[in-house]
Write a protein that holds these residues in place. Structure first.
Motif, PDB file in Angstrom:
ATOM      1  N   ARG A 161      -9.473   6.400  -0.156  1.00 52.03           N
ATOM      2  CA  ARG A 161      -9.899   5.806  -1.429  1.00 52.03           C
ATOM      3  C   ARG A 161      -8.729   5.086  -2.107  1.00 52.03           C
ATOM      4  NH1 ARG A 161     -13.525   5.731  -5.480  1.00 52.03           N
ATOM      5  NH2 ARG A 161     -12.739   5.966  -7.600  1.00 52.03           N
ATOM      6  N   PRO A 162      -8.696   3.762  -2.037  1.00 55.43           N
ATOM      7  CA  PRO A 162      -7.605   3.017  -2.668  1.00 55.43           C
ATOM      8  C   PRO A 162      -7.904   2.647  -4.126  1.00 55.43           C
ATOM      9  CG  PRO A 162      -8.710   1.700  -0.971  1.00 55.43           C
ATOM     10  CD  PRO A 162      -9.563   2.901  -1.228  1.00 55.43           C
ATOM     11  N   TYR A 163      -6.899   2.773  -4.985  1.00 49.16           N
ATOM     12  CA  TYR A 163      -6.939   2.279  -6.368  1.00 49.16           C
ATOM     13  C   TYR A 163      -6.062   1.029  -6.432  1.00 49.16           C
ATOM     14  CZ  TYR A 163      -8.845   6.822  -7.764  1.00 49.16           C
ATOM     15  OH  TYR A 163      -9.627   7.932  -7.907  1.00 49.16           O
ATOM     16  N   THR A 164      -6.358   0.117  -7.376  1.00 49.88           N
ATOM     17  CA  THR A 164      -5.504  -1.075  -7.507  1.00 49.88           C
ATOM     18  C   THR A 164      -4.459  -0.874  -8.596  1.00 49.88           C
ATOM     19  OG1 THR A 164      -7.043  -2.086  -9.063  1.00 49.88           O
ATOM     20  CG2 THR A 164      -7.274  -2.695  -6.732  1.00 49.88           C
ATOM     21  N   ASN A 165      -3.406  -1.688  -8.512  1.00 52.41           N
ATOM     22  CA  ASN A 165      -2.325  -1.688  -9.498  1.00 52.41           C
ATOM     23  C   ASN A 165      -1.629  -3.048  -9.369  1.00 52.41           C
ATOM     24  OD1 ASN A 165       0.096  -1.104 -10.988  1.00 52.41           O
ATOM     25  ND2 ASN A 165      -0.150   1.063 -10.508  1.00 52.41           N
ATOM     26  N   THR A 166      -1.017  -3.526 -10.458  1.00 56.38           N
ATOM     27  CA  THR A 166      -0.270  -4.789 -10.348  1.00 56.38           C
ATOM     28  C   THR A 166       1.241  -4.566 -10.496  1.00 56.38           C
ATOM     29  OG1 THR A 166      -0.698  -5.162 -12.695  1.00 56.38           O
ATOM     30  CG2 THR A 166      -2.144  -6.315 -11.147  1.00 56.38           C
ATOM     31  N   ASP A 167       1.665  -3.302 -10.618  1.00 55.02           N
ATOM     32  CA  ASP A 167       3.086  -2.985 -10.837  1.00 55.02           C
ATOM     33  C   ASP A 167       3.811  -2.784  -9.497  1.00 55.02           C
ATOM     34  OD1 ASP A 167       5.540  -2.135 -11.785  1.00 55.02           O
ATOM     35  OD2 ASP A 167       4.827  -0.143 -12.376  1.00 55.02           O
ATOM     36  N   LEU A 168       4.120  -3.918  -8.843  1.00 52.85           N
ATOM     37  CA  LEU A 168       4.799  -3.837  -7.541  1.00 52.85           C
ATOM     38  C   LEU A 168       6.132  -3.106  -7.640  1.00 52.85           C
ATOM     39  CD1 LEU A 168       4.771  -7.183  -5.517  1.00 52.85           C
ATOM     40  CD2 LEU A 168       3.622  -5.044  -5.029  1.00 52.85           C
ATOM     41  N   VAL A 171       0.877  -1.184   0.000  1.00 52.27           N
ATOM     42  CA  VAL A 171       0.000   0.000   0.000  1.00 52.27           C
ATOM     43  C   VAL A 171       0.910   1.228   0.000  1.00 52.27           C
ATOM     44  CG1 VAL A 171      -1.728   1.329   1.278  1.00 52.27           C
ATOM     45  CG2 VAL A 171      -1.864  -1.171   1.216  1.00 52.27           C
ATOM     46  N   SER A 172       0.729   2.112  -0.979  1.00 50.59           N
ATOM     47  CA  SER A 172       1.607   3.277  -1.079  1.00 50.59           C
ATOM     48  C   SER A 172       0.896   4.411  -1.804  1.00 50.59           C
ATOM     49  CB  SER A 172       2.876   2.885  -1.848  1.00 50.59           C
ATOM     50  OG  SER A 172       3.850   3.893  -1.767  1.00 50.59           O
ATOM     51  N   GLY A 173       1.129   5.625  -1.339  1.00 54.06           N
ATOM     52  CA  GLY A 173       0.501   6.787  -1.964  1.00 54.06           C
ATOM     53  C   GLY A 173       0.812   8.018  -1.143  1.00 54.06           C
ATOM     54  N   PRO A 174       0.177   9.137  -1.447  1.00 53.51           N
ATOM     55  CA  PRO A 174       0.388  10.360  -0.656  1.00 53.51           C
ATOM     56  C   PRO A 174      -0.340  10.230   0.678  1.00 53.51           C
ATOM     57  CG  PRO A 174      -1.236  10.756  -2.372  1.00 53.51           C
ATOM     58  CD  PRO A 174      -0.791   9.333  -2.537  1.00 53.51           C
ATOM     59  N   PRO A 208       0.548  -8.479  -7.407  1.00 53.36           N
ATOM     60  CA  PRO A 208       0.594  -9.157  -8.703  1.00 53.36           C
ATOM     61  C   PRO A 208      -0.701  -9.924  -8.987  1.00 53.36           C
ATOM     62  CG  PRO A 208       2.537  -9.700  -7.379  1.00 53.36           C
ATOM     63  CD  PRO A 208       1.614  -8.924  -6.491  1.00 53.36           C
ATOM     64  N   ASP A 209      -1.402 -10.348  -7.926  1.00 50.85           N
ATOM     65  CA  ASP A 209      -2.689 -11.045  -8.071  1.00 50.85           C
ATOM     66  C   ASP A 209      -3.799  -9.978  -7.969  1.00 50.85           C
ATOM     67  OD1 ASP A 209      -5.088 -12.342  -7.662  1.00 50.85           O
ATOM     68  OD2 ASP A 209      -4.247 -13.845  -6.297  1.00 50.85           O
ATOM     69  N   HIS A 210      -4.414  -9.676  -9.124  1.00 45.07           N
ATOM     70  CA  HIS A 210      -5.405  -8.593  -9.154  1.00 45.07           C
ATOM     71  C   HIS A 210      -6.561  -8.855  -8.167  1.00 45.07           C
ATOM     72  CE1 HIS A 210      -7.883  -5.373 -10.660  1.00 45.07           C
ATOM     73  NE2 HIS A 210      -8.870  -6.226 -10.907  1.00 45.07           N
ATOM     74  N   ASP A 211      -6.995 -10.126  -8.039  1.00 47.86           N
ATOM     75  CA  ASP A 211      -8.123 -10.429  -7.145  1.00 47.86           C
ATOM     76  C   ASP A 211      -7.778 -10.100  -5.692  1.00 47.86           C
ATOM     77  OD1 ASP A 211      -9.504 -11.242  -9.319  1.00 47.86           O
ATOM     78  OD2 ASP A 211      -9.215 -13.398  -8.991  1.00 47.86           O
ATOM     79  N   ARG A 212      -6.539 -10.395  -5.311  1.00 45.60           N
ATOM     80  CA  ARG A 212      -6.126 -10.048  -3.926  1.00 45.60           C
ATOM     81  C   ARG A 212      -6.069  -8.529  -3.763  1.00 45.60           C
ATOM     82  NH1 ARG A 212      -3.599 -14.129  -0.181  1.00 45.60           N
ATOM     83  NH2 ARG A 212      -3.641 -16.019  -1.406  1.00 45.60           N
ATOM     84  N   ALA A 213      -5.599  -7.842  -4.821  1.00 43.45           N
ATOM     85  CA  ALA A 213      -5.550  -6.376  -4.748  1.00 43.45           C
ATOM     86  C   ALA A 213      -6.961  -5.822  -4.547  1.00 43.45           C
ATOM     87  CB  ALA A 213      -4.908  -5.802  -6.010  1.00 43.45           C
ATOM     88  N   VAL A 263      -2.714   3.648  -3.379  1.00 38.05           N
ATOM     89  CA  VAL A 263      -2.655   2.525  -4.318  1.00 38.05           C
ATOM     90  C   VAL A 263      -2.425   1.243  -3.540  1.00 38.05           C
ATOM     91  CG1 VAL A 263      -1.446   1.516  -6.299  1.00 38.05           C
ATOM     92  CG2 VAL A 263      -1.692   4.006  -6.128  1.00 38.05           C
ATOM     93  N   VAL A 264      -3.212   0.217  -3.879  1.00 37.85           N
ATOM     94  CA  VAL A 264      -3.021  -1.131  -3.345  1.00 37.85           C
ATOM     95  C   VAL A 264      -2.467  -1.955  -4.498  1.00 37.85           C
ATOM     96  CG1 VAL A 264      -4.209  -3.186  -2.550  1.00 37.85           C
ATOM     97  CG2 VAL A 264      -4.897  -0.944  -1.691  1.00 37.85           C
ATOM     98  N   ALA A 265      -1.210  -2.384  -4.379  1.00 39.02           N
ATOM     99  CA  ALA A 265      -0.583  -3.117  -5.487  1.00 39.02           C
ATOM    100  C   ALA A 265      -0.350  -4.565  -5.108  1.00 39.02           C
ATOM    101  CB  ALA A 265       0.747  -2.467  -5.857  1.00 39.02           C
TER     102      ALA A 265
END
Ligand code: NAI
Ligand code: 13P
Length: 335
Positions: A177-184, A137-140, A159-164, A155-157
Motif C-alpha cells: 500500500r503506497p502513500y504519496t508525498n512531495t518531500d523528496l 520509493v521508501s518505507g519499511p 515533486p510532481d504530485h500527478d506523477r506520484a 511512500v512514493v515521493a
C-alpha cells in the motif's frame, strides 16, 4: 481497456527483484534487467532469482533480460535498483537509452560519498531531466517480507504530485500500500540515515544490550536525522511517517536487515572484513553512508553524535563498547 504500462526495473538484487514482482502483481508489463545473463535466463526459465529470493516464485508477467536497451525501450517508468555508490556510474551508461518522458524511480537509500548528493540529485544531474520526472520509493520495506506478500505500506515521493499518484497506482497490490508525498529531501534523508542508526542498533544488540538501548538509539537517531533533514529543507513531519520512523523501526529491529546484521557482527567483536564477507556481496548502505552523512551534517553545522560514532567504528577503528560509553557520557542536555 488500455494495455498494461511497460515498467522497467534496472537491478535484480533483493529489492529490485521484489519491487518488479510488486509491479507485475499490480498488473503492469514488467521487464527486469540483470547484470548477469545467467541470472536473467534463470528468472525466465525457472521463475526464480535463486541468489536473492530462492523461495519466491516470480509472476509470469515479469520478464528478465541482460540487455539494458531492450529493457528500457518504451518504458513509462524506469526503476533504478542498484546500490547508491554505483548509481551514478550505472545511470551514465543507461542515460542515452532512457525514454525522455519516463519517470525515473530511485529505490536506493544512501548519500553519495564523493559529492554528498542524495540519489534524486544524482539522477536529475546524470539523466539530465527535470526533477519533476524523478521519484523515490521508501518505507519499511524489507524485501523478503514483501516478496512473501506480507502486508506493507510505503511512500512514493515525487515533486510532481500527478506523477506520484500515477506511480502509486502502478505499485498498489493487495499486500503493498503506497502513500504519496512531495518531500523528496525528507524521504531520502530518512532512508539514508536509518541505515546508519540500524548499524548502531545492531552493534548494541551484539554487545548484549536490550530493548531500552534499542529504543533510546531509535529515538535519538530519529532526532538527529530530523535535525539534518530540516537543515536541508525537509518537512519535519516526514520523519514521523512511514519513510521516517516506520523504516527506522523495521530496519533497526529486524534480523532481516543487512545493516542491523552488519552492526551486530561488529558488536560481537568481528572485524569489518569478517562482517563484509558474511554479507555475501549484498549491500549494507550505512557502512558508506555514515561517512557521507557525517560530512553533510558538518557542512550544515548539524550535530549527529550516533552517526559520528558509527563512522568511527566502521572507518577509524573505534570499538563498539567505548563508542556506546562515549554516547552515554556526552554533555547532559534537555530533550
Ligand atoms: N533489500 C531491501 O530490503 C531493500 C533495499 N533497499 C535499497 O535498495 C538498493 C538496492 O538494494 P538491494 O536490491 O537490496 O541490494 P542487493 O545487494 O541485493 O542487490 C544490488 C543489485 O545491484 C547490482 N549491482 C551491484 N553493484 C553493481 C554495479 N557496480 N553495477 C551494476 N549493478 C550492480 C547487483 O548485481 C544486484 O543486482 C539499496 O540502496 C538498498 O538500500 C531499499 C528498500 C528495501
Ligand atoms: O531498507 C530496507 C528496509 O526498508 C532494507 O534494509 P537493509 O538494507 O538493512 O536490509
Amino acid at each position: 481497456m488500455a494495455p498494461p504500462e511497460r515498467i522497467t526495473v534496472l537491478g535484480a538484487g533483493s529489492w529490485g527483484t521484489t519491487f518488479a514482482k510488486v509491479l507485475a502483481d499490480a498488473g503492469n508489463d514488467v521487464v527486469l534487467w540483470a547484470r548477469r545473463a545467467e541470472v536473467a535466463a534463470a528468472i525466465n526459465e525457472t521463475r526464480r532469482n535463486s541468489a536473492y529470493l530462492p523461495d519466491i516464485r516470480l509472476p509470469s508477467t515479469l520478464r528478465a533480460t541482460d540487455d539494458a536497451a531492450e529493457a528500457v525501450h518504451g518504458a513509462g517508468a524506469v526503476v533504478l535498483a542498484v546500490p547508491s555508490q554505483t548509481l551514478r556510474e550505472n545511470l551514465a551508461g543507461w542515460q542515452p537509452l532512457l525514454p525522455p518522458e519516463a519517470t525515473l524511480v530511485s529505490l536506493a537509500k544512501g548519500v553519495e560519498l564523493s559529492t554528498l548528493k542524495r540519489m534524486s540529485e544524482v539522477i536529475g544531474e546524470v539523466a539530465d531531466v527535470p526533477m519533476a520526472h524523478v521519484a523515490v520509493v521508501s518505507g519499511p520495506n524489507l524485501a523478503k517480507e514483501i516478496a512473501a506478500e506480507q502486508p506493507t505500506a510505503t511512500v512514493v515521493a515525487c515533486p510532481d504530485h500527478d506523477r506520484a499518484v500515477a506511480l502509486q497506482h502502478a505499485c498498489s497490490t493487495p499486500y503493498f500500500r503506497p502513500y504519496t508525498n512531495t518531500d523528496l529531501v525528507g524521504i531520502e534523508i530518512a532512508g539514508a540515515c536509518k541505515n546508519v542508526i540500524a548499524l548502531a542498533c545492531g552493534m548494541a544488540a551484539g554487545l548484549g544490550f536490550g530493548h531500552n538501548t534499542m529504543s533510546s538509539l531509535i529515538t535519538r537517531g530519529l532526532a538527529e536525522t530530523t535535525r539534518l533533514g530540516v537543515a536541508l529543507g525537509a518537512d519535519p513531519m516526514t520523519f514521523a511517517g512511514l519513510a521516517g520512523l516506520g523504516d527506522l523501526v523495521a530496519t533497526a529491529m529486524s534480523p532481516l536487515s543487512r545493516n542491523r546484521t552488519f552492526g551486530e557482527r561488529l558488536g560481537r567483536g568481528e572485524t569489518m572484513a569478517q562482517a563484509q564477507e558474511a554479507a555475501h556481496g549484498q549491500v549494507s548502505e550505512g557502512v558508506k553512508s555514515c561517512s557521507s552523512i557525517r560530512q553533510l551534517a558538518a557542512r550544515h553545522g548539524v550535530e549527529m553524535p550516533i552517526t559520528d560514532v558509527v563512522h568511527r567504528v566502521c572507518h577509524e577503528g573505534l570499538a563498539p563498547a567505548p563508542a556506546a560509553a562515549e554516547l552515554l557520557g556526552r554533555e547532559r542536555k534537555p530533550e
